[in-house]
Design a protein around this motif. Structure first.
Motif, PDB file in Angstrom:
ATOM      1  N   MET A 161     -25.318 -53.665 -11.185  1.00  0.00           N
ATOM      2  CA  MET A 161     -25.568 -53.619 -12.635  1.00  0.00           C
ATOM      3  C   MET A 161     -27.060 -53.550 -12.925  1.00  0.00           C
ATOM      4  O   MET A 161     -27.513 -52.764 -13.763  1.00  0.00           O
ATOM      5  CB  MET A 161     -24.927 -54.827 -13.323  1.00  0.00           C
ATOM      6  CG  MET A 161     -23.418 -54.727 -13.455  1.00  0.00           C
ATOM      7  SD  MET A 161     -22.718 -55.999 -14.527  1.00  0.00           S
ATOM      8  CE  MET A 161     -22.920 -57.454 -13.511  1.00  0.00           C
ATOM      9  N   PHE A 186     -17.788 -47.837 -13.586  1.00  0.00           N
ATOM     10  CA  PHE A 186     -18.240 -48.178 -12.235  1.00  0.00           C
ATOM     11  C   PHE A 186     -17.176 -47.798 -11.205  1.00  0.00           C
ATOM     12  O   PHE A 186     -17.486 -47.259 -10.139  1.00  0.00           O
ATOM     13  CB  PHE A 186     -18.572 -49.674 -12.141  1.00  0.00           C
ATOM     14  CG  PHE A 186     -19.995 -50.008 -12.461  1.00  0.00           C
ATOM     15  CD1 PHE A 186     -20.546 -49.666 -13.690  1.00  0.00           C
ATOM     16  CD2 PHE A 186     -20.795 -50.662 -11.537  1.00  0.00           C
ATOM     17  CE1 PHE A 186     -21.869 -49.969 -13.998  1.00  0.00           C
ATOM     18  CE2 PHE A 186     -22.122 -50.976 -11.831  1.00  0.00           C
ATOM     19  CZ  PHE A 186     -22.659 -50.621 -13.061  1.00  0.00           C
ATOM     20  N   ASP A 187     -15.920 -48.106 -11.511  1.00  0.00           N
ATOM     21  CA  ASP A 187     -14.827 -47.745 -10.611  1.00  0.00           C
ATOM     22  C   ASP A 187     -14.743 -46.233 -10.428  1.00  0.00           C
ATOM     23  O   ASP A 187     -14.473 -45.738  -9.322  1.00  0.00           O
ATOM     24  CB  ASP A 187     -13.497 -48.271 -11.152  1.00  0.00           C
ATOM     25  CG  ASP A 187     -13.413 -49.793 -11.092  1.00  0.00           C
ATOM     26  OD1 ASP A 187     -14.146 -50.396 -10.278  1.00  0.00           O
ATOM     27  OD2 ASP A 187     -12.624 -50.376 -11.873  1.00  0.00           O
ATOM     28  N   PHE A 201     -18.665 -53.637  -9.255  1.00  0.00           N
ATOM     29  CA  PHE A 201     -19.157 -54.218 -10.511  1.00  0.00           C
ATOM     30  C   PHE A 201     -19.800 -55.573 -10.200  1.00  0.00           C
ATOM     31  O   PHE A 201     -19.308 -56.628 -10.594  1.00  0.00           O
ATOM     32  CB  PHE A 201     -17.998 -54.362 -11.509  1.00  0.00           C
ATOM     33  CG  PHE A 201     -18.448 -54.520 -12.931  1.00  0.00           C
ATOM     34  CD1 PHE A 201     -19.228 -53.561 -13.539  1.00  0.00           C
ATOM     35  CD2 PHE A 201     -18.077 -55.638 -13.677  1.00  0.00           C
ATOM     36  CE1 PHE A 201     -19.629 -53.694 -14.853  1.00  0.00           C
ATOM     37  CE2 PHE A 201     -18.467 -55.793 -14.996  1.00  0.00           C
ATOM     38  CZ  PHE A 201     -19.261 -54.809 -15.586  1.00  0.00           C
ATOM     39  N   LEU A 246     -24.514 -52.842 -20.353  1.00  0.00           N
ATOM     40  CA  LEU A 246     -24.575 -53.612 -19.112  1.00  0.00           C
ATOM     41  C   LEU A 246     -25.301 -54.941 -19.262  1.00  0.00           C
ATOM     42  O   LEU A 246     -25.198 -55.808 -18.388  1.00  0.00           O
ATOM     43  CB  LEU A 246     -25.258 -52.782 -18.021  1.00  0.00           C
ATOM     44  CG  LEU A 246     -24.366 -51.750 -17.316  1.00  0.00           C
ATOM     45  CD1 LEU A 246     -25.214 -50.826 -16.450  1.00  0.00           C
ATOM     46  CD2 LEU A 246     -23.308 -52.452 -16.472  1.00  0.00           C
ATOM     47  N   GLU A 256     -16.869 -51.315 -16.736  1.00  0.00           N
ATOM     48  CA  GLU A 256     -16.272 -51.623 -15.434  1.00  0.00           C
ATOM     49  C   GLU A 256     -15.432 -50.453 -14.942  1.00  0.00           C
ATOM     50  O   GLU A 256     -15.453 -50.105 -13.753  1.00  0.00           O
ATOM     51  CB  GLU A 256     -15.412 -52.885 -15.558  1.00  0.00           C
ATOM     52  CG  GLU A 256     -14.999 -53.463 -14.221  1.00  0.00           C
ATOM     53  CD  GLU A 256     -14.386 -54.847 -14.349  1.00  0.00           C
ATOM     54  OE1 GLU A 256     -13.892 -55.351 -13.331  1.00  0.00           O
ATOM     55  OE2 GLU A 256     -14.413 -55.410 -15.466  1.00  0.00           O
TER      56      GLU A 256
END
Length: 374
Positions: A76, A64-65, A71, A36, A61
């Protein structure tokens, strides 16, 4: 070190397993935080030259989804903070687990050695030097426990390295293979230092036994030594042992110093080779190269812990083998506890033509007869 693992009781092997699991979780959290850093820095400086190119950023990413987080810079930073905090908890847990099991192992060793020695028949004691037994109980049990603690550290380090290596391989298998090959060659060179440490450790165990024996005999025989003015003679013998120990300590320090002073140079050398290979041969995105460099730095840190644990652990392992041999010898000489229970002396003791010698040497008693009334 790995042969030593097989000699451990099951509960201490489980302790190593717990260390491995905690190290696995900690390495995963650390990898997430490192990954990250790249998009975070890009968002902070408002530059996005590599986010679309970096496979690692795309993985994060997608993660995160998957968990339903945007994002964004705020999320982050939040995830980096949480991952770093949890990693710190894992590191603390690993330290606690290692210290707990090491302390328990040392205590059990002391109990085992004492019980086996005290359970042996008198003939066993006649062949032992009191100082040697004292050293075994006090010093060598401590060295063996430290070897166990270092083994725990080595296992945690190798688990960390495996995680970082797996992520690096997924980023670029070509760069990983080149870096790994370079590291393996260098580790084979460092194995010489490990073997030297093992030999020096064996010598240190022997000298510790001799020193403990000399000190114990000098103190217990102080009356005879002083009455016959033997201080200089006894002092000379002890001085030779002390000088031997000092020379071994010096060599151990030099061996450890060589390892510590060369690892930094090795790290930067491998790093330069990796960066040149990434930029000239594989042509990786800058973000991927940066993440790979961070992962390699973590591997270097853990590799240093792993290598130093092996070097120092091999230097202390002779203590564990000395204890194992002593317990085996004492157990083989175990005294029988069977027999009739004693109900008190009624008439007396009678010795009729008794003869006795220590190990078939000069007779201590030869044809002795006497009576002792109750």
């Amino acid at each position: 070190m790995w042969a030593f693992t097989r000699t451990l009781p099951a509960r201490y092997q489980r302790g190593i397993g717990i260390t491995a699991v905690v190290a696995l979780i900690g390495a995963g959290l650390d990898t997430l935080a490192l990954g990250l850093l790249i998009p975070t820095i890009e968002r902070v400086v408002e530059v996005s030259t590599s986010a679309g190119e970096s496979q690692a950023v795309q993985w994060i990413e997608n993660l995160f989804d998957l968990v339903g987080l945007d994002f964004t810079l705020g999320w982050m930073l939040f995830v980096i903070l949480i991952a770093s905090a949890l990693r710190s908890v894992m590191m603390l847990t690993q330290a606690w687990v290692g210290t707990h099991f090491q302390a328990q192992y040392e205590a059990e060793l002391k109990r085992t050695v004492f019980a086996s020695v005290m359970g042996a028949r008198w003939q066993f004691f006649l062949n032992q030097r009191t100082g040697y037994l004292n050293n075994l109980l006090i010093m060598e049990t401590n060295r063996a426990a430290m070897a166990y603690g270092l083994l725990n550290g080595a296992v945690g380090a190798i688990i960390n390295i495996a995680i970082y290596l797996g992520v690096a391989f997924a980023l670029s298998w070509q760069l990983t293979l080149v870096t790994l090959a370079t590291m393996l060659v260098l580790m084979s060179v460092f194995s010489v230092l490990t073997n030297v440490a093992k030999r020096l450790g064996e010598q240190a165990t022997d000298v510790n036994n001799d020193m403990a024996a000399e000190l114990n005999e000098a103190i217990s025989g102080a009356k005879i030594i002083k009455s016959e003015s033997l201080q200089k003679s006894i002092g000379s013998r002890l001085e030779r042992v002390i000088a031997r120990r000092a020379r071994i300590d010096l060599l151990i320090g030099i061996n450890n110093g060589v390892f510590a002073s060369t690892t930094e140079l090795v790290f930067f050398g491998v790093m330069i080779v990796g960066v040149l290979f990434a930029s000239r041969v594989v042509d990786l995105p800058a973000a991927t190269v940066l993440l790979f460099a961070l992962l390699f730095f973590r591997m270097y840190q853990r590799g240093r812990i792993f290598q130093s644990s092996l070097v120092e652990g091999n230097g202390r392992l002779p203590g564990a083998w000395a204890i194992k041999n002593m317990v085996s010898e004492a157990t083989a000489e175990a005294e029988s506890t069977e027999g009739a229970s004693f109900e008190g002396l009624k008439t007396g003791l009678e010795f009729n033509d008794v003869s006795f010698a220590y190990d078939s040497r000069v007779m201590a008693l030869d044809g002795v007869s006497f009576k002792v009334p109750a």
